[in-house]
Design a protein around this motif. Structure first.
Motif, mmCIF file in Angstrom:
data_model
loop_
_atom_site.group_PDB
_atom_site.id
_atom_site.type_symbol
_atom_site.label_atom_id
_atom_site.label_comp_id
_atom_site.label_asym_id
_atom_site.label_seq_id
_atom_site.Cartn_x
_atom_site.Cartn_y
_atom_site.Cartn_z
ATOM 1 N N LEU A 1 42.933 56.205 35.870
ATOM 2 C CA LEU A 1 42.538 55.404 34.163
ATOM 3 C C LEU A 1 41.220 54.530 34.807
ATOM 4 O O LEU A 1 40.188 54.241 34.080
ATOM 5 C CB LEU A 1 44.011 54.444 33.563
ATOM 6 N N GLY A 2 41.463 53.868 35.664
ATOM 7 C CA GLY A 2 40.012 52.870 35.799
ATOM 8 C C GLY A 2 40.191 51.650 35.194
ATOM 9 O O GLY A 2 39.504 50.606 34.949
ATOM 10 N N TRP A 3 41.382 51.202 34.904
ATOM 11 C CA TRP A 3 42.013 49.807 34.120
ATOM 12 C C TRP A 3 41.838 49.099 35.535
ATOM 13 O O TRP A 3 41.466 47.192 35.263
ATOM 14 C CB TRP A 3 43.039 49.617 33.701
ATOM 15 N N VAL A 4 42.343 48.885 36.550
ATOM 16 C CA VAL A 4 42.720 47.708 37.360
ATOM 17 C C VAL A 4 41.476 47.820 38.809
ATOM 18 O O VAL A 4 41.831 49.441 39.156
ATOM 19 C CB VAL A 4 43.980 47.557 37.992
ATOM 20 N N HIS A 5 40.753 47.163 39.238
ATOM 21 C CA HIS A 5 40.087 46.990 40.383
ATOM 22 C C HIS A 5 40.292 46.398 41.572
ATOM 23 O O HIS A 5 40.775 45.557 41.051
ATOM 24 C CB HIS A 5 38.722 47.189 39.860
ATOM 25 N N PRO A 6 40.224 46.678 42.491
ATOM 26 C CA PRO A 6 40.264 45.052 43.829
ATOM 27 C C PRO A 6 39.978 44.386 43.538
ATOM 28 O O PRO A 6 37.731 44.415 43.199
ATOM 29 C CB PRO A 6 39.432 45.822 45.116
ATOM 30 N N THR A 7 40.260 43.147 43.709
ATOM 31 C CA THR A 7 39.216 41.870 43.527
ATOM 32 C C THR A 7 40.018 40.956 44.825
ATOM 33 O O THR A 7 41.467 41.118 45.110
ATOM 34 C CB THR A 7 39.821 41.034 41.977
ATOM 35 N N GLU A 8 39.509 39.776 44.796
ATOM 36 C CA GLU A 8 39.906 39.239 45.796
ATOM 37 C C GLU A 8 41.008 38.358 45.589
ATOM 38 O O GLU A 8 41.918 37.985 45.942
ATOM 39 C CB GLU A 8 38.563 37.809 45.801
ATOM 40 N N ILE A 9 41.232 37.844 44.065
ATOM 41 C CA ILE A 9 42.633 37.103 44.267
ATOM 42 C C ILE A 9 44.108 38.831 44.260
ATOM 43 O O ILE A 9 44.919 37.625 44.774
ATOM 44 C CB ILE A 9 42.688 36.436 42.896
ATOM 45 N N LEU A 10 44.025 39.492 43.604
ATOM 46 C CA LEU A 10 45.301 40.266 43.510
ATOM 47 C C LEU A 10 44.995 40.495 44.790
ATOM 48 O O LEU A 10 46.084 40.705 45.373
ATOM 49 C CB LEU A 10 45.031 41.461 43.007
ATOM 50 N N HIS A 11 43.806 40.607 45.969
ATOM 51 C CA HIS A 11 44.305 41.110 47.642
ATOM 52 C C HIS A 11 44.576 40.014 48.643
ATOM 53 O O HIS A 11 45.633 40.151 48.932
ATOM 54 C CB HIS A 11 42.887 41.023 47.291
ATOM 55 N N ALA A 12 44.884 38.589 47.711
ATOM 56 C CA ALA A 12 45.488 37.137 48.148
ATOM 57 C C ALA A 12 46.839 37.549 48.654
ATOM 58 O O ALA A 12 47.785 37.268 48.647
ATOM 59 C CB ALA A 12 44.770 36.573 48.278
ATOM 60 N N LEU A 13 46.913 38.128 46.759
ATOM 61 C CA LEU A 13 48.543 37.677 46.211
ATOM 62 C C LEU A 13 49.314 38.916 47.080
ATOM 63 O O LEU A 13 50.386 38.421 47.087
ATOM 64 C CB LEU A 13 48.430 37.661 45.193
ATOM 65 N N SER A 14 48.652 40.075 47.085
ATOM 66 C CA SER A 14 48.663 41.215 47.935
ATOM 67 C C SER A 14 49.478 40.984 49.218
ATOM 68 O O SER A 14 50.002 41.283 49.958
ATOM 69 C CB SER A 14 48.223 42.320 47.876
ATOM 70 N N GLU A 15 48.020 40.267 50.212
ATOM 71 C CA GLU A 15 48.761 39.359 51.670
ATOM 72 C C GLU A 15 50.003 38.840 51.304
ATOM 73 O O GLU A 15 50.969 39.072 52.489
ATOM 74 C CB GLU A 15 47.442 39.639 51.996
ATOM 75 N N PHE A 16 49.801 38.681 50.214
ATOM 76 C CA PHE A 16 51.403 37.173 50.301
ATOM 77 C C PHE A 16 52.377 37.826 50.053
ATOM 78 O O PHE A 16 53.482 37.862 51.219
ATOM 79 C CB PHE A 16 50.783 36.246 48.964
ATOM 80 N N GLY A 17 52.748 38.625 49.337
ATOM 81 C CA GLY A 17 53.579 39.900 49.320
ATOM 82 C C GLY A 17 53.987 40.594 50.133
ATOM 83 O O GLY A 17 55.128 40.873 50.874
ATOM 84 N N LEU A 18 53.038 41.042 51.444
ATOM 85 C CA LEU A 18 53.212 41.697 52.781
ATOM 86 C C LEU A 18 54.118 40.727 53.206
ATOM 87 O O LEU A 18 55.025 40.990 54.220
ATOM 88 C CB LEU A 18 51.752 42.144 53.336
ATOM 89 N N ALA A 19 53.322 39.510 53.279
ATOM 90 C CA ALA A 19 53.862 38.780 54.692
ATOM 91 C C ALA A 19 55.331 38.255 53.966
ATOM 92 O O ALA A 19 56.334 38.489 54.980
ATOM 93 C CB ALA A 19 52.930 37.803 53.882
ATOM 94 N N MET A 20 55.771 37.797 53.091
ATOM 95 C CA MET A 20 56.829 37.517 52.446
ATOM 96 C C MET A 20 58.152 39.314 52.434
ATOM 97 O O MET A 20 59.451 39.077 52.829
ATOM 98 C CB MET A 20 57.433 37.192 50.994
ATOM 99 N N LEU A 21 57.303 40.310 52.377
ATOM 100 C CA LEU A 21 58.154 41.329 52.943
ATOM 101 C C LEU A 21 59.013 41.490 54.557
ATOM 102 O O LEU A 21 59.967 41.539 54.625
ATOM 103 C CB LEU A 21 57.530 42.274 52.756
ATOM 104 N N PHE A 22 58.009 41.227 55.356
ATOM 105 C CA PHE A 22 58.290 40.728 56.859
ATOM 106 C C PHE A 22 58.998 39.694 57.277
ATOM 107 O O PHE A 22 59.809 39.759 57.572
ATOM 108 C CB PHE A 22 57.221 40.855 57.385
#
Length: 399
Positions: A49-70
């Motif tokens: 659909l192309g509604w959401v694109h990679p951005t720096e803030i989403l990438h940073a939040l994603s990295e935090f999410g991965l860190a919290m998972l581990f």
């Protein structure tokens, strides 16, 4: 700016939709919530659909999410409960996996990519499996302990391998730096065991229901410190997050059960209610579906890699099977051990960024990892059987 704002609204919306869809389909088919998060992320991402694109803030939040998972995976590990023997057997199984993985890597990505493929195929998604085991009442059962041992080794040793073999430094120097990190981590563990926790726990208790929330703030500092140490030493940040979880478990081991459970509940709320869903949805958003669809070879590799995960990790899991395990339990153990995604996402990202792995091969590996999360826990827990889960819950209640 408008795309960034749209993503910041849509991703929380999808995070709300995922458990609703899981609950809706639950009476017919039990599918982990992360599967819906991944699918919804692909749906709204650039590939469809192309509604959401990679951005720096989403990438940073994603990295935090991965860190919290581990981090949470680290908090779940009870080394004393698992036992040295179980960890040794699981480690032997992982070595068996990495050898087979190198063979597969040589066939599909000869050269440096071979190591990337081998690490991906030798991993187990402990952070994804723990909620499934907990919900099924299996954490305290012999089966649950075997899965935990396999998952612990299947997350920790791949991180070690990434830090040594995929570092920008030479392997000998990377090994020395890794040993420095291990020494510092052991010092943190030693301090956590030796320093009296009475006043610390009292302050955590006193701020549990206030705006101070000292326990949560301390955890975030602990995670940030060890992740930062990993980054400074040019190690994978997930290694620091994993160790932080183990240190926190030691710190809270002498706290009252009620306080420990309340802090754990708050941390799970932050992780599974906020950060971890962002990681899985963003993984779907950034999934290179176009590269996968454009390559017939990569498309053909997805089911083959899915089978390779089951064969490689499933055979390795048999090293951890305990005496008296039925054939059904061994099959279920193999399927859960073959569930992998977070490490696959991390290692393929490193491989593509460093020019070690082609994007279509990386997409095939991530696609196989997604399917493993969808299929293997569902089939494994079905084979394990509802009766076994009920017995496990009853046993925990008696204990």
């Amino acid at each position: 700016m408008e795309e960034s704002a749209l993503g910041l609204v849509l991703i929380p919306l999808l995070a709300v939709m995922a458990p609703l869809l899981a609950r809706l389909i639950g009476p017919v088919l039990r599918i982990p919530v992360v599967v819906f998060e991944l699918i919804l992320g692909i749906l709204v991402g650039p590939a469809l659909l192309g509604w959401v694109h990679p951005t720096e803030i989403l990438h940073a939040l994603s990295e935090f999410g991965l860190a919290m998972l581990f981090f949470l995976a680290g908090t779940e590990i009870d080394f004393a409960g698992i036992g040295r023997k179980s960890l040794t057997r699981a480690s032997l199984g992982w070595l068996f996996s990495i050898v087979l993985g190198i063979g597969v890597g040589f066939l599909i990505a000869p050269g440096d990519g071979m190591i990337v493929v081998a690490i991906a195929l030798s991993s187990t998604a402990l952070g994804t499996l723990m909620p499934i085991l907990r919900d099924a009442g299996e954490l305290g059962s012999p089966f649950g302990k075997a899965v935990t041992a396999i998952g612990t080794v299947g997350e920790f040793l791949p991180l070690i391998a990434i830090s040594i073999f995929l570092s920008v430094r030479s392997a000998p120097l990377a090994t020395v730096i890794l040993l420095v990190f291990v020494v510092l981590a052991l010092l943190a563990v030693y301090a956590a065991r030796r320093i009296p926790h009475g006043r610390f726990h009292a302050f955590v208790n006193a701020t549990l229901h206030t705006s101070a929330q000292f326990g949560i703030r301390f955890v975030l500092l602990l995670v940030a410190s060890l992740v930062a140490l990993s980054v400074v030493l040019d190690l994978d940040m997930l290694l620091g997050a994993f160790v932080a979880g183990a240190v926190w478990r030691i710190v809270m081991s002498s706290a009252s059960k009620e306080d420990a459970e309340q802090v754990e509940s708050k941390l799970e709320g932050i992780a599974f209610g906020f950060l971890v869903p962002i990681f899985f949805i963003y993984t779907g958003v950034t999934f290179d579906l176009k590269a996968l669809l454009a390559s017939p070879m990569a498309m053909a590799l997805v089911p083959l890699l899915l089978i390779a995960l089951l064969v490689i990790r499933g055979l390795a899991a048999q090293f951890s099977a305990t005496e008296g395990m039925s054939r059904r339990d061994r099959s279920a153990l193999a399927l859960l051990a073959a569930t992998g995604l977070p490490i696959i996402v991390a290692v393929t990202g490193i491989g593509v960024d460093n020019g070690m792995l082609q994007s279509d091969i990386a997409a095939a590996l991530v696609g196989a990892g997604m399917l493993s999360v969808l299929l293997y826990p569902l089939i494994g827990m079905t084979i394990r059987g509802e009766r076994a889960a009920v017995q496990a819950k009853s046993l925990q209640g008696e204990l």
